[in-house]
Motif scaffolding. Structure first.
Motif, PDB file in Angstrom:
ATOM      1  N   TRP A 248      36.953   6.572   1.476  1.00 65.09           N
ATOM      2  CA  TRP A 248      35.284   6.160   1.416  1.00 65.09           C
ATOM      3  C   TRP A 248      34.977   5.792   2.699  1.00 65.09           C
ATOM      4  O   TRP A 248      33.857   5.978   3.003  1.00 65.09           O
ATOM      5  N   GLY A 253      31.005   5.081   2.999  1.00 64.85           N
ATOM      6  CA  GLY A 253      30.618   5.047   1.508  1.00 64.85           C
ATOM      7  C   GLY A 253      31.270   4.116   0.828  1.00 64.85           C
ATOM      8  O   GLY A 253      31.193   3.846  -0.553  1.00 64.85           O
ATOM      9  N   MET A 352      25.710   5.814  -0.044  1.00 63.23           N
ATOM     10  CA  MET A 352      25.906   4.978  -1.270  1.00 63.23           C
ATOM     11  C   MET A 352      24.951   5.537  -2.525  1.00 63.23           C
ATOM     12  O   MET A 352      25.623   5.568  -3.447  1.00 63.23           O
ATOM     13  N   SER A 356      28.391   7.541  -3.658  1.00 59.52           N
ATOM     14  CA  SER A 356      29.400   6.231  -4.102  1.00 59.52           C
ATOM     15  C   SER A 356      28.867   5.811  -5.487  1.00 59.52           C
ATOM     16  O   SER A 356      29.751   5.590  -6.424  1.00 59.52           O
TER      17      SER A 356
END
Length: 486
Positions: A248, A253, A352, A356
């Protein structure tokens, strides 16, 4: 008509689970590749790094270490001394006594020659009433600040510490964690490296200290825990930190930084209002809120991650205690995602919003429910005689082997990068745990997650009692082994 709808629903569910299974496979492979690339780049960047330069650098940011304490009288003095012995140029240690019912405060006053000051406390962030601020009469302990306040929980205690902090970076930790002497220098480096983006937060790896030797506030000998639950958490942490969070970080993210060891830009934390005390997932919620703030202000930013093992903690090896922890984690995830629904599939929030948030919603929050539905779906197919044993076994075997592959690679990453576990027996036990985890432990994790969902629906709050047995020091271990051999 009802039969038609029933069989149509089964067909839809069948397609859904098939697509989901292959999606999981793709995600795991992408995660392995991205985490490997990020770990490689990190090792290259740090191959010739001299962290002593950061300690002496006049432009290195100051760090305020904030450690909430509640009923920690047994170890609070040693923990405070350990924090003050960290290798860094400019830092302060703020221990927040969150209304302890034992003699935590008295122990600190006696050990560090503390006296109550006339400090004019500024409630920049709301928190419970601060009853006093203590400093030492001894110049040797000038870095130490003790805040005594009414009990309000961990998030409230952190807010009280943030209010009194004076440095650019705040390091929010659990008071009973063991930090490497280099932890501050390594964690502040990402804040200093970026020039085109503002680093708003940095997370680090949490190591498991159960069964390790601890001396003078340092882990001196690494061993894996003796219990199956303890060993499971070792490989789980490898997967989470060295694989998941590294991947990530690669795409900026990351939505979660562990509450036990996280560094944040103080100015931004104040701008977003500090921690939110009404959630048990205050660590994740703060990161998401900080990211939202930066996206809405259209300011380039980064959430960093340092894969070096810099912080060690004790994990629960009792099923009851572990179930409370996992219950709390799932409730905290649900609360955070609900508080920030505006982010979901919203291109305004970039990675995001589009990657995410959906991932955390489906694979972190909803995973226990999806697995329950999968089990019910299989049972229904068996009952109506529409069950293909070959298809089921083939799919399960594929996912099982994928699980082994992913976990094995996470262990390989640790061995290549850090090689803390050098004993052959440790590796053998970890491999055995990898093989049996899907059968013996994973079903319990799913059940605890389902209970977390149920408790959230019921409106249950709180952390639940976390019982710790304490770290075994080197001299204690030697004495124990000598008595056993005799």
């Amino acid at each position: 008509m009802y039969n038609f709808l029933f069989y149509l629903l089964l067909e839809v569910l069948g397609v859904f689970f098939l697509i989901l299974s292959f999606t999981v496979i793709v995600i795991y492979f992408v995660t392995m590749i991205m985490s490997a690339l990020e770990l490689r780049d990190h090792l290259r960047r740090n191959r010739f790094a001299d962290y002593q330069d950061i300690i002496t650098s006049p432009i290195a940011p100051g760090v305020s270490i904030i450690a909430p304490a509640y009923n920690e009288a047994q170890n609070i003095v040693q923990n405070a001394k350990s924090l003050m012995s960290l290798h860094y140029g400019k830092f302060e240690v703020i221990i927040v006594n969150d209304g302890s019912k034992d003699n935590t405060l008295e122990k600190l006053i006696e050990a560090f020659e503390l006296e109550k000051t006339n400090y004019a406390y500024n409630y920049q962030i709301d928190c419970k009433t601060v009853r006093g601020v203590y400093k030492s009469r001894n110049e040797s302990f000038s870095k130490l600040i003790i805040v005594d306040k009414k009990n309000g929980g961990k998030a409230d205690a952190l807010n009280a510490g943030i209010n009194i902090s004076s440095q650019e970076i705040i390091a929010c930790i659990d008071v009973d964690c063991i930090l490497s002497h280099e932890s501050l220098t390594r964690m502040v480096r990402p804040f200093m490296e970026e020039t085109n983006r503002k680093v708003i937060a940095v997370g680090g790896v949490i190591g498991i200290a159960n069964n390790c030797d601890v001396q003078d506030g340092m882990v001196t000998k690494y061993r894996i825990p003796t219990s199956l639950l303890g060993r499971f958490q070792v490989i789980e942490y490898f997967r989470a930190f060295l694989m998941g969070r590294m991947a990530w970080t690669r795409i900026n993210g990351l939505m979660l930084i562990s509450g036990a060891f996280g560094f944040f830009n103080r100015e931004l934390v104040l701008a977003v209002g500090g921690y939110f005390p009404k959630t048990v997932g205050e660590d994740m919620e703060l990161v998401v809120r900080m990211r939202r703030y930066m996206e809405e202000k259209d300011i380039p930013y980064k959430v960093g991650f340092v894969p070096d093992p810099l912080c060690w903690t004790e994990v629960p090896e009792d099923e009851v205690v572990l179930s409370r922890q996992r219950n709390r984690w799932i409730r905290g995830t649900i609360e955070t995602l609900q508080l920030h629904q505006k982010v979901r599939f919203n291109p305004k929030y970039g990675v995001m919003g589009m990657l995410s948030y959906p991932y955390w919603s489906l694979f972190e929050k909803s995973a226990p429910i999806i697995e329950l539905l999968g089990l019910l779906y299989t049972i229904i197919l068996i009952l109506i005689g529409d069950f293909s044993a070959f298809y089921f076994i083939a799919l399960y075997a594929m996912l099982y082997l994928l699980s082994l592959l992913v976990t094995s690679f996470s262990i390989l990453y640790e061995q290549i990068a850090f090689n803390n576990y050098k004993e052959k027996d440790d590796l053998k036990n970890l491999i055995f745990t990898v093989l049996v985890e899907p059968f013996l432990i994973h079903p319990k994790i799913v059940l605890w997650g389902l209970k977390g969902h149920l408790d959230f629906i019921k409106g249950k709050g709180g952390w639940g009692q976390m019982i710790r047995t304490g770290f075994k020091k080197s001299e204690d271990r030697k004495k124990f082994e000598a008595e056993t051999n005799s």
